[in-house]
Design a protein around this motif. Structure first.
Motif, mmCIF file in Angstrom:
data_model
loop_
_atom_site.group_PDB
_atom_site.id
_atom_site.type_symbol
_atom_site.label_atom_id
_atom_site.label_comp_id
_atom_site.label_asym_id
_atom_site.label_seq_id
_atom_site.Cartn_x
_atom_site.Cartn_y
_atom_site.Cartn_z
ATOM 1 N N THR A 28 12.082 -3.119 2.010
ATOM 2 C CA THR A 28 11.731 -1.550 2.297
ATOM 3 C C THR A 28 12.475 -2.017 3.827
ATOM 4 N N TYR A 32 9.254 -6.317 3.541
ATOM 5 C CA TYR A 32 8.895 -6.541 1.795
ATOM 6 C C TYR A 32 8.108 -5.843 1.068
ATOM 7 N N ARG A 53 -5.842 -9.290 -2.164
ATOM 8 C CA ARG A 53 -6.323 -7.927 -1.381
ATOM 9 C C ARG A 53 -7.939 -7.679 -2.143
ATOM 10 N N ASN A 57 -9.493 -2.017 -0.072
ATOM 11 C CA ASN A 57 -8.528 -1.568 0.959
ATOM 12 C C ASN A 57 -7.204 -1.142 0.053
ATOM 13 N N ILE A 60 -0.014 1.938 -0.193
ATOM 14 C CA ILE A 60 0.470 3.201 0.461
ATOM 15 C C ILE A 60 1.804 3.154 -0.944
ATOM 16 N N VAL A 95 -0.953 9.828 5.056
ATOM 17 C CA VAL A 95 -2.344 10.293 4.272
ATOM 18 C C VAL A 95 -2.802 11.335 4.270
ATOM 19 N N LEU A 110 -11.074 5.919 -2.323
ATOM 20 C CA LEU A 110 -11.409 7.633 -1.284
ATOM 21 C C LEU A 110 -11.009 8.732 -1.110
ATOM 22 N N ALA A 114 -1.783 7.596 0.769
ATOM 23 C CA ALA A 114 -1.565 7.290 1.697
ATOM 24 C C ALA A 114 0.288 7.347 1.330
ATOM 25 N N ARG A 116 5.061 7.355 1.895
ATOM 26 C CA ARG A 116 5.994 6.853 1.846
ATOM 27 C C ARG A 116 6.869 7.019 1.646
ATOM 28 N N ALA A 135 2.739 -0.297 -2.898
ATOM 29 C CA ALA A 135 3.695 -1.436 -2.337
ATOM 30 C C ALA A 135 2.575 -1.876 -1.373
ATOM 31 N N VAL A 177 0.838 4.800 10.080
ATOM 32 C CA VAL A 177 0.716 5.669 9.620
ATOM 33 C C VAL A 177 -0.125 5.893 9.864
ATOM 34 N N LEU A 188 -3.267 5.648 12.335
ATOM 35 C CA LEU A 188 -4.685 4.469 11.528
ATOM 36 C C LEU A 188 -3.685 3.257 12.172
ATOM 37 N N ARG A 189 -2.239 3.737 12.190
ATOM 38 C CA ARG A 189 -1.637 1.874 12.677
ATOM 39 C C ARG A 189 0.503 2.613 13.669
#
Ligand code: TXA
Ligand code: MG
Length: 301
Positions: A28, A32, A53, A57, A60, A95, A110, A114, A116, A135, A177, A188-189
């Motif tokens: 992207t 990646y 992971r 968490n 996206i 989000v 949740l 999220a 994009r 991803a 984010v 958020l980010r």
């Protein structure tokens, strides 16, 4: 399993792997991604296990059209359309409320999702063929995000069959984010698309996420982007005496620090077996929210 790095000419193979439930990596414009079809629960589970992971968490979802996004969401606020209209395709993740059909595996349990729309042509062509892809960044959890296919290979060798080669990522750090679930937008980010640009479009103040607030991103609590080397922040230039110095204004013997070079440099230092990476904390750098955010995480601060 052998992991192959292949060109866009092999797009058909990438599509087949995804359709049979096997995650693959793709480029992207930010970093990646390790992709799987959102509709395939088993493949989504594989993503968590490949990366190591934590399952709380969330991931996206990457789309190639607004219609795809509409099918995955509900009760979209006007701010969603303003921001998507201005910044998509591009490095902004929104989000919003998820559609009931979206698996809780994707959203980490949740009520939100999220989303994009990446701008990288390879990502777009892939998603046009497969439909929405979940991803996360294609690194092992806790390692710096990959900005070249070789970085992906370094972390995920033998775990995925294919990496689509899109060269070096243009941006080099992950997307901005923004959470649109509450009464006001929350960052958020931080990323290349800054808070002020978002505020200009929304004509509304964007708040910073507080790690402890329930609205914060689950990802915020994990240490991220860390190389094996110790990362030290140096505020006095006289103390820049190490073997491996990253600086936004490098003098001889230092390495250039930008959004695009940070992760590549962290990984390179590890390949060289460097024990300590010094970061030259100039005033410019201190004011670069997005880059400073990654550096602080790499330093474990
Ligand atoms: O640039 C990017 O965003 C890259 C490329 C591949 O698109 N992806 C990426 O994904 O950075 P990942 O999984 O490494 O980071 C996703 C972040 C995490 O911090 C996660 O907690 C947050 O987004 N996130 C995902 N879904 C969320 C949700 N429903 N609510 C709050 N935060 C969410
Ligand atoms: Mg990541």
């Amino acid at each position: 399993m052998e992991t192959e790095i292949v060109s866009i000419d092999h797009l058909d193979r990438a599509v087949s792997f995804l359709q049979e439930g096997t995650p693959i990596a793709f480029p992207t414009e930010t970093v990646y991604g390790l992709g799987a079809l959102i509709s395939q629960e088993e493949a989504v589970k594989k993503i968590f296990s490949i990366k190591g992971r934590p399952s709380d968490n969330p991931l996206i979802v990457h789309v190639s059209s607004l219609d795809q996004a509409l099918l995955l969401t509900s009760n979209l606020p006007p701010s969603f359309f303003s921001l998507a209209n201005r910044f998509w395709p591009g490095p902004l993740t929104l989000v919003v409320c998820k559609d009931v059909q979206v698996s809780p595996l994707v959203s980490g349990g949740l009520p939100s999702i999220a989303i994009r729309m990446p701008s990288h042509p390879t990502a777009r062509r892939l998603i046009e063929r497969t439909g929405p892809l979940v991803a996360p960044s294609a690194n092992l959890s806790g390692r710096p995000s990959p900005t070249t296919p070789f970085d992906v290979l370094e972390d995920l060798h033998g775990q995925i069959p294919l990496i689509l080669d899109g060269g070096e990522c243009e941006i080099g750090i992950e997307s901005t984010v923004v959470n649109l679930m509450g009464d006001y937008p929350v960052l958020l980010r931080p990323g290349i698309i800054g808070k002020q640009e978002i505020e200009l479009v929304l004509r509304q103040k964007v708040f910073d996420a507080d790690k402890h607030s329930p609205i914060a991103s689950p990802g915020m609590k994990y240490r991220h982007y860390a190389p094996r080397a110790k990362v030290s922040l140096v505020f006095n230039s006289q103390d820049l005496t190490g073997d491996y110095i990253l600086s936004a204004r490098p003098s001889i013997g230092m390495r250039l620090l930008t959004e695009q070079t940070l992760y590549a440099e962290l990984r390179r230092a590890d390949r060289y077996g460097i024990a300590e990476i010094q970061i030259d904390c100039t005033n410019d750098l201190k004011h670069n929210l997005a880059l400073m955010n990654r550096i602080l995480k790499a330093a474990g601060v």
